[in-house]
Design a protein around this motif. Structure first.
Motif, PDB file in Angstrom:
ATOM      1  N   GLY A  89     -36.907  47.395  46.054  1.00 18.73           N
ATOM      2  CA  GLY A  89     -37.412  46.387  46.963  1.00 18.73           C
ATOM      3  C   GLY A  89     -36.708  46.458  48.302  1.00 18.73           C
ATOM      4  O   GLY A  89     -36.496  47.526  48.859  1.00 18.73           O
TER       5      GLY A  89
ATOM      6  N   ALA B  21     -27.249  38.218  43.701  1.00 14.87           N
ATOM      7  CA  ALA B  21     -28.119  37.039  43.639  1.00 14.87           C
ATOM      8  C   ALA B  21     -29.375  37.323  42.835  1.00 14.87           C
ATOM      9  O   ALA B  21     -29.849  36.482  42.064  1.00 14.87           O
ATOM     10  CB  ALA B  21     -28.474  36.582  45.060  1.00 14.87           C
ATOM     11  N   ARG B  22     -29.915  38.518  42.994  1.00 17.62           N
ATOM     12  CA  ARG B  22     -31.123  38.868  42.249  1.00 17.62           C
ATOM     13  C   ARG B  22     -30.847  38.877  40.750  1.00 17.62           C
ATOM     14  O   ARG B  22     -31.666  38.406  39.948  1.00 17.62           O
ATOM     15  CB  ARG B  22     -31.628  40.236  42.704  1.00 17.62           C
ATOM     16  CG  ARG B  22     -32.801  40.743  41.883  1.00 17.62           C
ATOM     17  CD  ARG B  22     -33.294  42.086  42.354  1.00 17.62           C
ATOM     18  NE  ARG B  22     -33.910  41.995  43.667  1.00 17.62           N
ATOM     19  CZ  ARG B  22     -34.579  42.997  44.245  1.00 17.62           C
ATOM     20  NH1 ARG B  22     -34.702  44.153  43.620  1.00 17.62           N
ATOM     21  NH2 ARG B  22     -35.113  42.846  45.430  1.00 17.62           N
ATOM     22  N   ILE B  23     -29.697  39.405  40.349  1.00 15.64           N
ATOM     23  CA  ILE B  23     -29.349  39.448  38.930  1.00 15.64           C
ATOM     24  C   ILE B  23     -29.302  38.036  38.356  1.00 15.64           C
ATOM     25  O   ILE B  23     -29.860  37.759  37.280  1.00 15.64           O
ATOM     26  CB  ILE B  23     -28.008  40.167  38.733  1.00 15.64           C
ATOM     27  CG1 ILE B  23     -28.182  41.665  38.999  1.00 15.64           C
ATOM     28  CG2 ILE B  23     -27.453  39.938  37.335  1.00 15.64           C
ATOM     29  CD1 ILE B  23     -26.877  42.433  39.055  1.00 15.64           C
TER      30      ILE B  23
ATOM     31  N   GLN C  32     -30.620  46.373  36.633  1.00 13.50           N
ATOM     32  CA  GLN C  32     -29.937  45.848  37.821  1.00 13.50           C
ATOM     33  C   GLN C  32     -28.422  45.776  37.605  1.00 13.50           C
ATOM     34  O   GLN C  32     -27.641  46.098  38.496  1.00 13.50           O
ATOM     35  CB  GLN C  32     -30.464  44.448  38.160  1.00 13.50           C
ATOM     36  CG  GLN C  32     -31.878  44.416  38.679  1.00 13.50           C
ATOM     37  CD  GLN C  32     -31.970  44.898  40.116  1.00 13.50           C
ATOM     38  OE1 GLN C  32     -31.085  44.646  40.917  1.00 13.50           O
ATOM     39  NE2 GLN C  32     -33.045  45.610  40.431  1.00 13.50           N
TER      40      GLN C  32
ATOM     41  N   VAL D 250     -33.509  44.926  49.092  1.00 10.91           N
ATOM     42  CA  VAL D 250     -32.155  44.394  48.988  1.00 10.91           C
ATOM     43  C   VAL D 250     -31.322  45.024  50.096  1.00 10.91           C
ATOM     44  O   VAL D 250     -31.122  46.235  50.123  1.00 10.91           O
ATOM     45  CB  VAL D 250     -31.526  44.691  47.612  1.00 10.91           C
ATOM     46  CG1 VAL D 250     -30.104  44.183  47.554  1.00 10.91           C
ATOM     47  CG2 VAL D 250     -32.369  44.057  46.514  1.00 10.91           C
TER      48      VAL D 250
ATOM     49  N   ARG E 106     -30.948  50.682  44.910  1.00  8.55           N
ATOM     50  CA  ARG E 106     -31.626  49.404  45.091  1.00  8.55           C
ATOM     51  C   ARG E 106     -33.141  49.564  44.978  1.00  8.55           C
ATOM     52  O   ARG E 106     -33.698  50.635  45.215  1.00  8.55           O
ATOM     53  CB  ARG E 106     -31.258  48.784  46.432  1.00  8.55           C
ATOM     54  CG  ARG E 106     -31.878  49.476  47.624  1.00  8.55           C
ATOM     55  CD  ARG E 106     -31.312  48.912  48.914  1.00  8.55           C
ATOM     56  NE  ARG E 106     -31.969  49.505  50.068  1.00  8.55           N
ATOM     57  CZ  ARG E 106     -31.493  49.455  51.283  1.00  8.55           C
ATOM     58  NH1 ARG E 106     -30.354  48.867  51.508  1.00  8.55           N
ATOM     59  NH2 ARG E 106     -32.158  49.995  52.290  1.00  8.55           N
TER      60      ARG E 106
ATOM     61  N   GLY F 135     -30.722  35.428  39.550  1.00  6.95           N
ATOM     62  CA  GLY F 135     -32.073  34.870  39.566  1.00  6.95           C
ATOM     63  C   GLY F 135     -32.875  35.314  38.350  1.00  6.95           C
ATOM     64  O   GLY F 135     -33.676  34.540  37.800  1.00  6.95           O
ATOM     65  N   MET F 136     -32.681  36.553  37.890  1.00  6.49           N
ATOM     66  CA  MET F 136     -33.378  37.048  36.708  1.00  6.49           C
ATOM     67  C   MET F 136     -32.903  36.331  35.447  1.00  6.49           C
ATOM     68  O   MET F 136     -33.619  36.281  34.443  1.00  6.49           O
ATOM     69  CB  MET F 136     -33.174  38.552  36.575  1.00  6.49           C
ATOM     70  CG  MET F 136     -33.804  39.329  37.728  1.00  6.49           C
ATOM     71  SD  MET F 136     -33.404  41.088  37.696  1.00  6.49           S
ATOM     72  CE  MET F 136     -34.470  41.636  36.370  1.00  6.49           C
TER      73      MET F 136
ATOM     74  N   ARG G  16     -38.243  41.572  30.904  1.00  6.59           N
ATOM     75  CA  ARG G  16     -37.314  40.902  31.834  1.00  6.59           C
ATOM     76  C   ARG G  16     -35.893  41.383  31.597  1.00  6.59           C
ATOM     77  O   ARG G  16     -35.165  41.671  32.555  1.00  6.59           O
ATOM     78  CB  ARG G  16     -37.405  39.381  31.648  1.00  6.59           C
ATOM     79  CG  ARG G  16     -36.436  38.600  32.535  1.00  6.59           C
ATOM     80  CD  ARG G  16     -36.768  37.125  32.512  1.00  6.59           C
ATOM     81  NE  ARG G  16     -36.419  36.502  31.253  1.00  6.59           N
ATOM     82  CZ  ARG G  16     -35.225  35.923  31.013  1.00  6.59           C
ATOM     83  NH1 ARG G  16     -34.286  35.931  31.942  1.00  6.59           N
ATOM     84  NH2 ARG G  16     -34.998  35.354  29.851  1.00  6.59           N
TER      85      ARG G  16
ATOM     86  N   GLU H  62     -26.990  40.488  47.928  1.00  5.29           N
ATOM     87  CA  GLU H  62     -28.351  40.140  47.513  1.00  5.29           C
ATOM     88  C   GLU H  62     -28.658  40.692  46.133  1.00  5.29           C
ATOM     89  O   GLU H  62     -29.437  40.101  45.371  1.00  5.29           O
ATOM     90  CB  GLU H  62     -29.349  40.655  48.543  1.00  5.29           C
ATOM     91  CG  GLU H  62     -29.232  39.952  49.889  1.00  5.29           C
ATOM     92  CD  GLU H  62     -30.369  40.322  50.825  1.00  5.29           C
ATOM     93  OE1 GLU H  62     -31.441  40.716  50.340  1.00  5.29           O
ATOM     94  OE2 GLU H  62     -30.167  40.210  52.038  1.00  5.29           O
ATOM     95  N   GLY H  63     -28.044  41.832  45.807  1.00  5.50           N
ATOM     96  CA  GLY H  63     -28.223  42.376  44.467  1.00  5.50           C
ATOM     97  C   GLY H  63     -27.634  41.465  43.407  1.00  5.50           C
ATOM     98  O   GLY H  63     -28.236  41.250  42.349  1.00  5.50           O
TER      99      GLY H  63
END
Length: 492
Positions: free
Chosen positions: A453, A463-465, A415, A455, A451, A467-468, A408, A460-461
């Protein structure tokens, strides 16, 4: 206080001994020549719409001076419709009404002029609207109010006069309407339309997250104090002025109505607790990162792309600091009051881990040995490469990242590093060290090659960070505040 008065002239604005003059253009031109030959005939003129309106205004604004009255008459290009033009009626009124009012004991400093509405079909709303955008003068120096008289003229021209008057004069505009056979009276329509314009502007600012401008517009609108204070809270919080935000929130609680106070209790009351610190350091870091994400998203949505890049730069640095502090236990705070202590603990922590020290001394940045004593982004990245990519251990030999979590954190670090092209772009803009421009397309082009997926954009990138890191960004307080204020504006 001086007054500017604006009026469209219609076919019934000039009468000859109570009879309408038809056709307006030909009859008006003939009458104008006759009055030039024999001015005494002016006593037979009647101005059944405009004269009562001016007498009404004169009776209520007797002390204000001077007055400027502008009469708009039509002068159409289409020969089929030119018979109804009122340019000559406007000229007749401009020449003869002032003297009649002065004879009745009204003011001397009373100036009237006729202007032509040319090149349009006065029955078409869009053409009339555009024409009055060109015709209306600025409010003269020293004038306090502009009146529009909504009587003569076509409905399209009166609409154009009113709407462009609101655009040009704002809150200084007044509207007067003389009902047939009745006493003229002022309308609230100008205020209502201006209020609608102001509300629309406020909604636009709220949707873009521009709470500072929304606060000023709410004050201009005369909105309830609680809503103004709520916008002030969001504006100060958006600037990371959390002390100022708390003061504004306290004011909103004091001055807001029951609905505003309930909204604050249910949604905002404790938001600032982790941001004001000191409290639990990891919890404060998470709150600050979440706050920075919402801030960056607002900048991106409102098209402030250079500002967005500045927040990306800060976001990446903050993420790296957060990971260094939580995974390696090293301090990164360089505030003046703790700077020396931070540097002492930083060097002591690295030297106390021989494997880490050897790794750092082998690293290079742009072909030069890494100066690991510098508490900066290159060193953060090297430290995290040791902890995450190399599976490094602490001084006692314990893994800095548990084996089950390494995958993870490896994905997370990748990212974070994928923001580098945006950070480099930031350095070249006006908020960095150069004058290179930036656009939405530039941002997507810089970020897209990195990127994974689907994104679609850098936001959004980010937000993904988060979220991880299991930091939830869905409960956006700024959207909640904007929605609440907009709902309240819609209520009577």
């Amino acid at each position: 206080m001086a007054l500017l008065i604006l009026c469209n002239i219609g076919a019934r604005d000039v009468m000859w001994e109570d009879q309408e003059i038809r056709p307006a253009r030909e009859g008006g031109e003939r009458l104008l020549r006759e009055l030039e030959r024999d001015p005494g005939q002016a006593a037979r003129l009647r101005f059944p719409i405009l004269e009562p309106c001016l007498r009404y205004l004169l009776s209520r604004h007797r002390a204000e001076r001077p007055w400027q009255v502008i009469l708009f008459g039509t002068d159409q290009p289409d020969p089929k419709h030119r018979g109804s033009d009122t340019l000559h009626f406007a000229e007749i009124i401009a020449r003869h009404l002032p003297g009649r009012l002065r004879e009745a004991g009204f003011r001397e400093d009373f100036r009237v002029e006729a202007r032509r509405i040319e090149g349009i079909n006065p029955a078409l709303y869009d053409e009339a609207f555009e024409a009055f955008g060109r015709l209306l003068p600025p409010l003269p120096e020293g004038f306090q109010h502009a009146y529009v008289i909504l009587a003569g003229g076509t409905p399209a021209c009166n609409m154009g006069l009113l709407l462009q008057g609101i655009r040009r004069y704002g809150e200084r505009l007044r509207a007067l309407y003389p009902p047939y056979g009745g006493e003229p009276h002022e309308l609230r329509v100008g205020h209502q339309i201006l209020q609608a314009f102001q509300e629309a502007a406020i909604r636009d600012r709220l949707r873009e997250g521009d709470f500072a401008r929304a606060e000023a517009l709410l004050r201009d609108l005369g909105a309830p104090p609680g809503l103004i204070a709520l916008a002030a809270y969001a504006a100060r919080r958006m600037e990371f002025d959390f002390e100022g935000a708390r003061e504004a929130l306290d004011q909103a609680m004091r001055e807001g109505d029951a609905a505003t106070r309930d909204f604050i209790r249910q949604r905002l009351l404790h938001d600032l607790d982790p941001l004001l610190g000191p409290g639990d350091p990891p919890r404060r870091w998470e709150a600050l990162l979440r706050e920075l994400f919402w801030n960056a998203r607002a900048a991106y949505r409102s098209g402030r792309y250079a500002d967005f890049l500045g927040r990306v730069y800060r976001f990446q640095e903050a993420l790296l600091r957060y990971l260094v502090e939580t995974l390696l236990g090293l301090p990164t705070d360089l505030a003046r009051e703790v700077r020396e202590e931070t540097r002492r603990r930083w060097e002591e922590g690295i030297r106390g881990n021989p494997a880490l020290l050897r790794f750092l001394e082998q690293q290079e940045v742009e072909g030069q040995p890494l100066d690991w004593r510098q508490i900066s982004r290159p060193t953060y990245k090297a430290l995290l490469a040791f902890a995450i990519e190399k599976g490094g251990t602490d001084a006692e030999g314990r893994p800095l990242v548990p084996e089950g979590e390494r995958g993870r954190y490896q994905a997370l670090l990748k990212q974070v590093n994928q923001l580098d092209p945006l950070v480099e772009r930031r350095h070249r803009t006006i908020i960095g060290h150069d004058f290179v421009g930036v656009s939405k397309e530039d941002l997507r082009a810089a970020y897209a090659p990195w990127r994974e997926g689907k994104v679609d954009d850098p936001v959004e990138g980010l937000a993904r960070i988060l979220g991880m890191l299991r930091i939830d960004t869905r409960d956006d307080p700024y959207s909640a505040i904007a929605d609440f204020i907009q709902r309240r504006l819609s209520q009577p």
